[in-house]
Scaffold this active site. Structure first.
Site, short mmCIF file in Angstrom:
data_model
loop_
_atom_site.label_atom_id
_atom_site.label_comp_id
_atom_site.label_asym_id
_atom_site.label_seq_id
_atom_site.Cartn_x
_atom_site.Cartn_y
_atom_site.Cartn_z
N ILE A 1 -31.12 -11.33 17.39
CA ILE A 1 -29.88 -10.61 15.85
C ILE A 1 -28.99 -11.63 16.02
CG2 ILE A 1 -29.87 -8.52 16.15
CD1 ILE A 1 -27.45 -8.16 17.87
N GLU B 1 -23.85 -19.20 21.81
CA GLU B 1 -23.92 -20.76 22.07
C GLU B 1 -24.42 -20.70 23.70
OE1 GLU B 1 -19.36 -20.52 23.24
OE2 GLU B 1 -19.63 -22.63 24.08
N PHE B 2 -24.79 -20.50 24.08
CA PHE B 2 -25.35 -19.94 25.69
C PHE B 2 -27.01 -20.07 24.74
CE2 PHE B 2 -21.61 -20.35 27.50
CZ PHE B 2 -21.70 -21.42 27.63
N ASP C 1 -8.15 -16.87 20.61
CA ASP C 1 -9.11 -17.33 19.95
C ASP C 1 -10.03 -16.06 18.54
OD1 ASP C 1 -11.33 -18.62 17.96
OD2 ASP C 1 -13.03 -18.15 19.15
N GLU D 1 -29.43 -16.98 22.63
CA GLU D 1 -29.99 -15.80 22.02
C GLU D 1 -29.18 -14.90 22.51
OE1 GLU D 1 -34.22 -15.88 21.80
OE2 GLU D 1 -34.91 -17.07 20.23
N VAL D 2 -29.40 -13.75 20.82
CA VAL D 2 -28.81 -12.70 21.28
C VAL D 2 -29.38 -11.30 20.57
CG1 VAL D 2 -26.26 -10.96 20.82
CG2 VAL D 2 -26.04 -14.16 20.93
P1 AMP Z 1 -21.35 -14.39 19.96
O1 AMP Z 1 -22.34 -15.48 20.91
O2 AMP Z 1 -20.58 -13.38 20.94
O3 AMP Z 1 -20.61 -15.19 19.16
O4 AMP Z 1 -22.26 -13.58 19.53
C1 AMP Z 1 -23.47 -14.42 18.82
C2 AMP Z 1 -23.72 -13.23 17.46
O5 AMP Z 1 -24.31 -12.15 18.02
C3 AMP Z 1 -22.34 -12.89 17.17
O6 AMP Z 1 -21.90 -13.24 15.81
C4 AMP Z 1 -22.90 -11.05 16.37
O7 AMP Z 1 -23.73 -11.39 14.98
C5 AMP Z 1 -24.13 -10.88 17.47
N1 AMP Z 1 -23.18 -9.79 18.53
C6 AMP Z 1 -23.23 -10.31 19.39
N2 AMP Z 1 -22.60 -9.32 20.40
C7 AMP Z 1 -23.30 -8.55 19.70
C8 AMP Z 1 -23.58 -6.77 19.71
N3 AMP Z 1 -22.55 -6.34 21.28
N4 AMP Z 1 -23.78 -5.78 19.96
C9 AMP Z 1 -23.57 -7.15 18.21
N5 AMP Z 1 -24.55 -8.28 17.52
C10 AMP Z 1 -23.46 -8.80 18.56
#
Ligand code: AMP
Length: 990
Positions: free
Chosen positions: A631, A635-636, A750, A638-639
């Site tokens: 989705i 930074e490190f 942040d 895929e999510v």
């Molecule tokens: P981050 O690395 O935490 O900035 O996450 C990157 C992107 O993944 C975010 O901008 C969200 O769109 C998505 N994301 C991160 N954590 C979640 C979560 N718990 N539920 C849904 N989407 C998430």
């Protein structure tokens, strides 16, 4: 029988005497004439014996009228015995007769020649007879057949008779006699040698006239035979009157005395019920329509009391109008009353498994004072349209279910997760007479509605010798909008029954009037519309000692643990210093649940970062995780979206952050540090860590899944689609999450809409707890710029943090203000396309972001508060939460927008809330800081000028009645600003 004795009052009872007195004056007697010679002009023709004695002569009276008189004047010869006898005089019913004699007598002294035989008296006799049998011989001319009445002497005698024979001096004497028994009588006048003239003889008797008195009529009644006799006369009650004896004797009677005067009334009549006296007790008249008289007596008719009417004249009572009644205990002359209206403002509070129902008295009590309440309890099906059934016998009512006299009842033994309907009926003593059903108020209570959960902890903000200021986080499950908190406290050395409570609208309170050096037990609970939640566990805080001992000693094991915390904190990197000396915050927090306060521990202070992970994050077996789709990219790595299912438990949707392959140890540590931080938090507005996968590859961080992703992009997609209240609700969630984090001593650094995640219920949660972004220079990301290895999101960051890395919860508040702006502008970029340097310059020159389109003024004012240049003047997160809560509770405050506001709306605003130069008086100032409710307090204390107000202290505020801690802080903060404006002093933290 001689009856010329003085009238002596007959012995009568006290009551009779009273009446007698009354009638003496009221009733005049009548004289009935039996004989009157006055005015006789022709011969009267009475009999004289001997014939040369009395003689009848015509004379002229003083008005020259001719009258007939009888004269005798045989003084020359001694032994005179001259009789004059009247005609037979019929008695005509008289019992006692009165004789009025007008006569003149010649003065013997003036006639010296006959002085020895001369008389100035004569004698009056009477003789009774049933028939007129008198002749020249009979009755015989001596006292034997005659009864002497009196010897009558002249009071006035005369010596001269004028030429016309006119009598110069006249005597008038009245004599009476009786009782008379025969049909008639004769009078006789015996002269024994006087020279006199009998000018007129009147014979009469007295009678009492027919009279109506005291509502009884009495016939004409002849006076009695004796002068003192009273002739009883029975009375008859007049129409519509009846006997109402006051003496106990029966019969209404008056008595006619010897002089024809009514006296001595016994018994009396009074007007019947429905009738009243008219014409001075002469008659009884029917009560007019609309009035009544309930009983026999002398009272007048009364107008019908409220809600009754008398449609006919002569009413003995007024009948109630429709829907109005008299209870059995009401008098028949009482107003008619109705049933009460429904109880008002029925509300409930859930206390454990009980419901406390309270209400106000009905608006209309039906005109009665008595009102009672009955409780009807029904169990109702929650979903389907089935009918409700009466609650079972197990449900208990305290003090009782029916006939409640107070406006409250506690219903206990209720079942969980059941929809109850309570009806509170208002009844009174006429309810049962009414065909109408009692009026009632109804309320639905679902026992599935929960009160707020307990508050997990409390911490001490400050303390003094006589006060302690505590704060606490919102309960994990508020289950509604928190209305206020109740703090309960008592001296640990004393009985729990001696506890005190205080209510605070914010999650902070200062407890005053404590004793120095004493340990107090504190418990707090939150209240929502559903009711109070349970009290928190007991927590113990000690006031400062009276002397110089500033710090109470901590138990040995606690000291160790706190030292551990301190050590970690001293290692914090990148200027991450605590804003207040940490030791000041460490107080004696001994609670039944262990450490009363929890602080965030920086994982980088662990020598072995894996230890921090082990301590704060749960290892998840990778087999429990199912990755479904990518989705986003972090930074490190895929999510992903996926599912997590622990054996025997429900499946969760989760977000899974992965660490891309080929990472270094450093990267792994940084990646997992976010989990070590996140794992320490447990709050509905902070993203929840499910756990980590470190024992297999890829390394993963598993968090709750937030369906709507990050807030900034979500808002951009949904531009203009939310109500202001929905947006404020989101902001409230973020503020609550931040309040929790700041309570944990965690500084986010942040805070930005991009780091807020939104779930399907629009719940916003703070996320992104990585440490790395500030440490690495990444030229590809213009949001984070800065020197010395610390990258800073300039547009979101407070000036002191930009300039000298002063990151505190107050700098997070600044960022929060920017998030507010982002939210209200649906994800607009703060400061648009201005360069970072331009933003820094503009902020330095006191320019601030203007309100986004349609942004309520109160929200922009709150933003401006967050953007106070002096960080100590910015609100705390808890103040922000309560400000937003108030807006949510009273959404009318959100109506005014920038266009209607008196504040300027220009691209960038001068930062001076409240704008003192533009405020001219204390009222405007209080309005500007939303404390207008205290205008009266200030006025009454004579606090009018800024000069005086700027010198006020906390104690002054308390003295003028400002007791809410949040309000005190707000006002004191603004007073600090005021001082700056008045150049009185540098701002300091309050
Ligand atoms: P981050 O690395 O935490 O900035 O996450 C990157 C992107 O993944 C975010 O901008 C969200 O769109 C998505 N994301 C991160 N954590 C979640 C979560 N718990 N539920 C849904 N989407 C998430």
């Amino acid at each position: 029988m001689d009856s010329n004795a003085d009238i002596s009052a007959r012995r009568v009872s006290g009551m009779d005497w009273l009446w007698m007195v009354c009638f003496f004056h009221l009733v005049t007697s009548l004289e009935e004439i039996l004989l009157d010679t006055t005015g006789e002009t022709s011969e009267i023709g009475w009999t004289s014996h001997p014939p040369d004695g009395w003689e009848e002569v015509s004379v002229r009276d003083d008005k020259e009228r001719q009258i007939r008189t009888f004269q005798v004047c045989n003084m020359d010869e001694p032994g005179q015995n001259n009789w004059l006898r009247t005609h037979f005089i019929e008695r005509r019913g008289a019992h006692r007769v009165h004789v009025r004699l007008h006569f003149s007598v010649r003065d013997c002294a003036s006639m010296r020649t006959v002085a020895s035989t001369c008389k100035e008296t004569f004698t009056l006799y009477y003789h009774q007879s049933n028939v007129d049998i008198a002749s020249q011989e009979l009755p015989e001319w001596h006292e034997g057949p005659w009864t002497k009445v009196d010897t009558i002497a002249a009071d006035e005698s005369f010596s001269q008779v004028d030429r016309t024979g006119k009598v110069v001096r006249m005597n008038v004497k009245v004599r009476s006699f009786g009782p008379l028994t025969k049909h008639g009588f004769y009078l006789a006048f015996q002269d024994s040698g006087a020279c006199m003239s009998l000018v007129a003889v009147q014979v009469f008797f007295y009678k009492c006239p027919a009279v109506v008195k005291g509502f009884a009529s009495f016939p004409e009644t002849f006076a009695g035979g004796e002068k003192t006799s009273l002739v009883e006369s029975p009375g008859t009650c007049v129409a519509n009157a009846e006997e109402a004896s006051t003496t106990g004797s029966s019969g209404v009677r008056l008595h006619c005395n010897g002089e024809g005067e009514w006296m001595v009334a016994t018994g009396r009549c009074s007007c019947k019920a429905g009738y009243q006296s008219v014409d001075n007790e002469q008659a009884c008249q029917a009560c007019p329509i609309g009035s009544f008289k309930a009983s026999v007596g002398d009272d007048p008719c009364l107008l019908c009391p409220a809600h009754s009417h008398a449609p006919l004249p002569g009413s003995t009572e007024c009948v109630c109008q429709n829907h109005y009644y008299r209870s059995a205990s009401d008098n028949s002359d009482a107003p008619c009353t109705g049933i009460p209206s429904a109880p008002r403002d029925l509300s409930y509070e859930i206390v454990g498994s009980s419901v406390l129902l309270t209400w106000r008295l009905p608006k209309d009590l039906g005109g009665r004072k008595d009102v009672f309440f009955n409780v009807i309890c029904k169990e109702c099906p929650t979903r389907s349209a089935g009918t409700c059934v009466r609650c079972g016998d197990n449900v208990q009512f305290e003090p009782r279910q029916v006939g409640l006299t107070e406006s409250r009842v506690q219903v206990s033994n209720l079942l969980a997760r059941v929809q109850y309907t309570f009806e509170i009926q208002a009844v009174n003593l006429v309810t049962e007479l009414s065909s109408e059903a009692p009026q009632y108020a109804t309320i639905n209570v679902s026992t599935s509605q929960s009160v707020p959960s307990s508050i997990p902890m409390m911490h001490q903000v400050s303390r003094a010798t006589s006060s302690i200021t505590l704060s606490w986080p919102q309960p994990d499950q508020p289950n509604g909008v928190i209305l206020d908190y109740q703090l309960r406290y008592f001296d640990k050395a004393e009985d729990e029954d001696n506890s005190f409570t205080l209510t605070s609208e914010t999650n902070m309170a200062t407890v005053l009037n404590l004793s120095p050096g004493k340990i107090y037990v504190f418990q707090v609970r939150a209240r929502t519309a559903v009711g109070y939640g349970p009290y928190s566990g007991k927590m113990y805080f000690q006031t400062l000692m009276g002397g110089n001992r500033k710090q109470a000693r901590l138990p040995r094991d606690l000291q160790g643990r706190l030292l551990h915390v301190l050590t970690f904190l001293s290692f914090m990197s990148c200027s991450k210093r605590q804003e207040t000396p940490y030791t000041d915050r460490l107080q004696q927090y001994i609670s039944t649940r262990g450490l009363g306060v929890k602080y965030y521990i920086d994982p980088s202070t662990y020598e072995d970062p894996n230890e921090a992970i082990r301590e704060f994050a749960k290892e998840i077996d990778v087999s429990f995780i199912k990755i479904e789709e990518v989705i986003g990219s972090g930074e490190f790595g895929e999510v992903c979206f996926g599912r997590l299912k622990h054996p025997g438990k429900r499946e969760y949707t989760v977000a899974i952050k992965t660490l891309k392959s080929g990472y270094t140890d450093e990267q792994r540590r940084e990646f997992l540090s976010e989990a070590s931080i996140m794992g320490q938090f447990e709050h509905p507005n902070v993203i929840h860590l499910e756990g980590v996968v470190t024992k297999s590859r890829p390394v993963m961080i598993v968090t709750e899944f937030m369906e709507n992703g990050s807030l900034d992009s979500f808002l951009r997609q949904k531009e203009g689609q939310f109500s202001v209240l929905q947006l404020v609700g989101m902001l409230r969630g973020i503020a609550a999450g931040m309040r929790y984090l700041s309570d944990m001593n965690y500084v986010h650094r942040d805070l930005a809409a991009r780091n807020i995640l939104v779930n399907s219920n629009l719940v916003c949660k703070v996320s992104d707890f990585g440490l790395s972004r500030f440490l690495e220079d990444d030229a590809s990301n213009p949001t984070y710029t800065g020197a010395l290895g610390c990258k800073i999101p300039i547009r979101w960051t407070a000036p002191e943090a930009v300039q000298y890395r002063k990151f505190t919860s107050s700098s997070d508040v600044w960022s929060y203000g920017i998030v507010m702006w982002e939210v209200m502008s649906y994800g607009e970029r703060p400061y648009w396309d201005m360069s970072n340097q331009d933003v820094i310059n503009a902020i330095d020159q006191d320019y601030r972001l203007p309100p986004p389109p349609d942004c309520p003024t109160v929200l922009h004012l709150l933003m401006l508060d967050c953007w106070q240049k002096e960080r100590v003047q910015r609100p705390k997160f808890e103040q922000i939460v309560s400000a937003l809560d108030k807006m949510i509770r009273k959404p009318s405050a959100l109506k005014a927008t920038g266009t209607g506001s008196s504040r300027p709306s220009q691209p960038l605003l001068s930062n001076s809330p409240p704008d003192f130069p533009s405020l001219s008086n204390a009222h405007e100032w209080l309005d500007a800081i939303k404390m207008g409710r205290y205008k009266e307090n200030f006025d009454q204390a004579g606090l009018i000028t800024f000069e005086i107000i700027s010198r006020m202290t906390l104690e002054d505020l308390q003295r003028i009645g400002i007791t809410l801690v949040g309000h005190q802080k707000r006002i004191l903060n603004s007073i600090q600003l005021m001082k700056v404006h008045l150049n009185q002093l540098e701002p300091v933290e309050v």
